[in-house]
Design an enzyme around this catalytic site. Structure first.
Site, mmCIF file in Angstrom:
data_model
loop_
_atom_site.group_PDB
_atom_site.id
_atom_site.type_symbol
_atom_site.label_atom_id
_atom_site.label_comp_id
_atom_site.label_asym_id
_atom_site.label_seq_id
_atom_site.Cartn_x
_atom_site.Cartn_y
_atom_site.Cartn_z
ATOM 1 N N GLU A 21 -6.571 -7.901 -0.483
ATOM 2 C CA GLU A 21 -6.908 -7.883 0.946
ATOM 3 C C GLU A 21 -8.347 -7.435 1.126
ATOM 4 O O GLU A 21 -8.774 -6.462 0.493
ATOM 5 C CB GLU A 21 -6.074 -6.841 1.706
ATOM 6 C CG GLU A 21 -4.643 -7.168 1.950
ATOM 7 C CD GLU A 21 -3.963 -6.039 2.753
ATOM 8 O OE1 GLU A 21 -4.650 -5.317 3.492
ATOM 9 O OE2 GLU A 21 -2.751 -5.879 2.596
ATOM 10 N N GLU B 3 0.827 -1.213 0.000
ATOM 11 C CA GLU B 3 0.000 0.000 0.000
ATOM 12 C C GLU B 3 0.866 1.272 0.000
ATOM 13 O O GLU B 3 0.885 2.017 0.991
ATOM 14 C CB GLU B 3 -0.954 -0.004 1.193
ATOM 15 C CG GLU B 3 -2.007 -1.094 1.113
ATOM 16 C CD GLU B 3 -3.044 -1.001 2.229
ATOM 17 O OE1 GLU B 3 -2.775 -0.361 3.259
ATOM 18 O OE2 GLU B 3 -4.128 -1.583 2.063
#
Ligand code: GLA
Ligand code: ZN
Length: 662
Positions: free
Chosen positions: A308, A149
């Site tokens: 995710e 991320e």
């Protein structure tokens, strides 16, 4: 396509370094029981893999990879470059990022990254190369997961190294100081620069910093991080030929404007996204659908992967409700319906310690006796059965324009109203389309000229504050060939430097819309304004009104009924060629917005499916057939009509997949 020949992905982040080795065999046994096909390994394991500078311990990773491979489980092997070890920062404290206020952040968390720091860059390259050399051809490794991320939690660093790098980036972008002074409008407030070395990062200033400087700094920070990604990716491409490289995006949280994902999407071999439900009183499935549609759009319509999401509660909101029974599967399969090649979770086994121990996992603290585990096992089987839909593509009905860069510009200080929020408008228009059971493909403004009205009869521009002057002509092409365009207020106002387009507003859209806006007149908090149509419909609006002056051929469909803009157009339509361009000059929400969207849909000839609210119907199609996903978020059973006229029941909370072979 990514990881060819693999089943749909099902699994999660696997962090075996948090557990004694005895646990690993049980992990792998339970993964098999759950139908796990892919795990993300080593995301935070730099300190374990390189405990001292240049001293590597690969033994544990060899054993974990061996165990997983022995069980037929694929690995998305991570480069752990989001968490350099403590020894690294001790040697290079200047690699810790600095905030806008000049605070150097400390080690002891994660993501303390300055992407310009040469020591960090070298160390990241080195660990990536070691992993690539050792595992680049390992049969278990089917995907590389670079970093984690990017930009969470820090994208922009204001340190001295970044300042120098920013200047170099500006020299490349502008060539001359004159060009920079012009682009930044430094004539305002006497900010002219006479030497490159006078230019700084937009650190804390007494009052509003130059907007163009702020925008360029965001672009720079994003580009620095992307350069870091590219450097790792290129090492992996060399050492691990044929294995795709990705990094997990955060494409849709309403407050997360970290990266320009249109730019990032061009760099990855396969687009992957992380998505979590936000508890803010809104229907969580709408944001999920938006996230999935947006991620698919980043992938250019090709399949992508949900890397995710959560089996149940997260732990980083003020209040973290558990998912209800069935909700996890519904979430997962909704992502699959919208193009994900499977469903992955953070994380496999719930941690006992550390910051995320109260975050749900596939294998919860409660163990295999827990509801979440039982649902995980069921979902694994369900996803296993859907293997044939690999490589099929989701069919979209309508299109929307979205730009992270424009959102950055819109969020800068001192606008006509502090309540302006492009993301809120994106969500609102998306929700109206979602409530008509329509699937949306998103495009960057640069793609507007190529949009085919036959494929996308409606194009919505929710709030595109910053847009190039060329946008109007691009959209005229779309409209005149039969497209229906629906534009919301405060769009097309400024260029890429946050400078207002010459002439009346909205400079980048006034030709296609056939109108000008003489003056903005935002409403005060709590103030409302009534909008009426000639047919007598009335809508309550808030936040925004303005003085629209329609040009020739622009018809007024609704007017402001009172207030300072009484009698002025609130909704207009301009017929152009075979299509029409609509403009909505205020903020409508809920049913009122839906009514306007319905007018545009009818104009576009789009007939929404006749289904109850909170039922999704999403289609994936390809060589193996057509898959109709019916997702029932309602509290009761619903019936959906299949193309052959058959009525099929979908139980409350369930997802049914109706397959028609080709
Ligand atoms: C992010 C991170 C994960 C984890 C989850 C928790 O997506 O990538 O490591 O922290 O959030 O929701
Ligand atoms: Zn820095």
């Amino acid at each position: 396509m990514p990881y060819d020949g693999q089943p749909l992905a099902f699994g999660g982040d696997y962090n075996p370094e948090q557990w004694p080795e005895e646990v690993w065999e049980e992990d792998v046994r339970l993964m098999r029981e759950a139908g796990v096909t892919l795990v993300s390994l080593g995301v935070f394991a730099w300190a374990r893999t390189e405990p001292r500078p240049g001293e590597y311990d690969f033994g544990w990773l060899d054993r974990v990879l061996g165990l997983l491979h022995g069980a037929g489980i694929g690995v998305a092997l991570a480069t752990p470059t989001v968490v350099p070890p403590a020894w690294f920062y001790r040697a290079h404290p200047e690699a810790l990022p600095v905030t806008r206020e000049g605070v150097r952040l400390a080690f002891g968390s994660r993501g303390a990254i300055c992407h310009s720091d040469p020591h960090y860059r070298a160390a990241a390259q080195a660990i990536t190369a070691r992993l690539g050399e050792r595992y680049g051809r390992h049969p278990a490794v089917v995907l590389w997961h670079v970093h984690n991320e990017y930009g969470a939690p820090v994208m922009s660093c204001y340190c001295a190294t970044c300042e120098r790098a920013f200047r170099n980036w500006l020299m490349d972008r502008y060539g001359t100081l004159g060009a920079l002074n012009h682009a930044w409008g430094t004539a305002f407030w006497g900010q002219q620069y006479g030497d490159w070395d006078e230019i700084g990062v937009p650190a804390a200033t007494p009052t509003v910093a130059n907007p163009a400087q702020q925008l360029d700094f965001r672009r720079f920070a994003d580009a620095q991080a992307r350069a870091g990604f590219r450097a790792e990716r290129d090492v992996l491409h060399r050492l691990s030929p044929g294995v795709p490289v990705t990094t997990n995006f955060m494409a849709a949280p309403s407050q997360c404007d970290t990266a320009d994902y249109w730019a990032w999407a061009k760099e990855v071999d396969v687009v992957t996204n992380d998505h979590y439900l936000i508890t803010d009183g809104r229907r969580t499935q709408v944001n999920l659908a938006l996230a999935a549609d947006l991620t698919r759009s980043l992938a250019g319509g090709a399949p992508w992967l949900l890397l995710e999401h959560s089996t149940s509660a997260v732990n980083w909101q003020p209040h973290n409700p558990a998912k209800e029974p069935g909700q996890m599967a519904r979430n997962s399969l909704s992502h699959v319906a919208r193009g994900s090649e499977g469903a992955m979770f953070f994380q496999w086994r719930q941690s006992r310690f550390g910051a995320e121990k109260f975050h749900s996992a596939m294998l919860p603290h409660g163990g295999t006796g827990a509801r979440v585990w039982r649902e995980v096992v069921e979902l694994g089987a369900r996803i296993g059965e859907l293997a044939d839909l690999r490589d099929t593509r989701t069919r979209a009905d309508v299109a929307m324009l979205w730009s992270w860069e424009s959102w950055w510009a819109q969020r800068l200080e001192w606008k006509p109203s502090a309540a302006l929020d492009a993301r809120e408008r994106l969500d609102a228009f998306y929700e109206a389309l979602y409530d008509r059971h329509l699937t949306v493909d998103f495009f960057p403004p640069s793609a507007a000229g190529d949009l085919d009205p036959a494929r996308y009869p409606l194009l919505v521009v929710p709030q595109l504050y910053a847009a190039p002057a060329s946008l109007s002509a691009a959209l005229e092409r779309y409209v005149s060939r039969g497209g229906t365009l629906l534009v919301s207020f405060f769009s097309g106002i400024v260029d890429e430097h946050d400078a207002v387009h010459p002439g009346p507003h909205p400079g980048a859209l006034r030709d296609v819309l056939g109108l000008t806006v003489e003056e903005f007149d935002p409403l005060l908090p709590g103030e409302r304004i009534t909008v009426t149509t000639p047919r007598g419909e009335t809508y309550e609006a808030d936040l925004w009104s303005e003085h629209v002056v329609p040009g020739d051929g622009c018809e007024t469909v609704a007017v402001f009924a009172g207030g300072r803009t009484a009698g002025r157009p609130a909704l207009t339509r301009r017929a152009l060629g075979e299509g029409a361009a609509w403009y909505l000059a205020t903020r409508l929400t809920g049913d009122a917005l839906a009514a306007v969207v319905d007018l545009a849909l009818a104009d576009a000839g789009v007939t929404p499916a006749d289904l109850p609210r909170d039922v999704e119907l999403v289609v994936r199609e390809g060589e193996s057939g057509t898959y109709r996903f019916a997702v029932n978020h309602t509290g009761g059973e619903v019936k959906v009509t299949l193309p052959d006229g058959r009525q099929a029941a979908v139980a409350t909370g369930a997802v049914e997949v109706f397959r028609e072979p080709r």
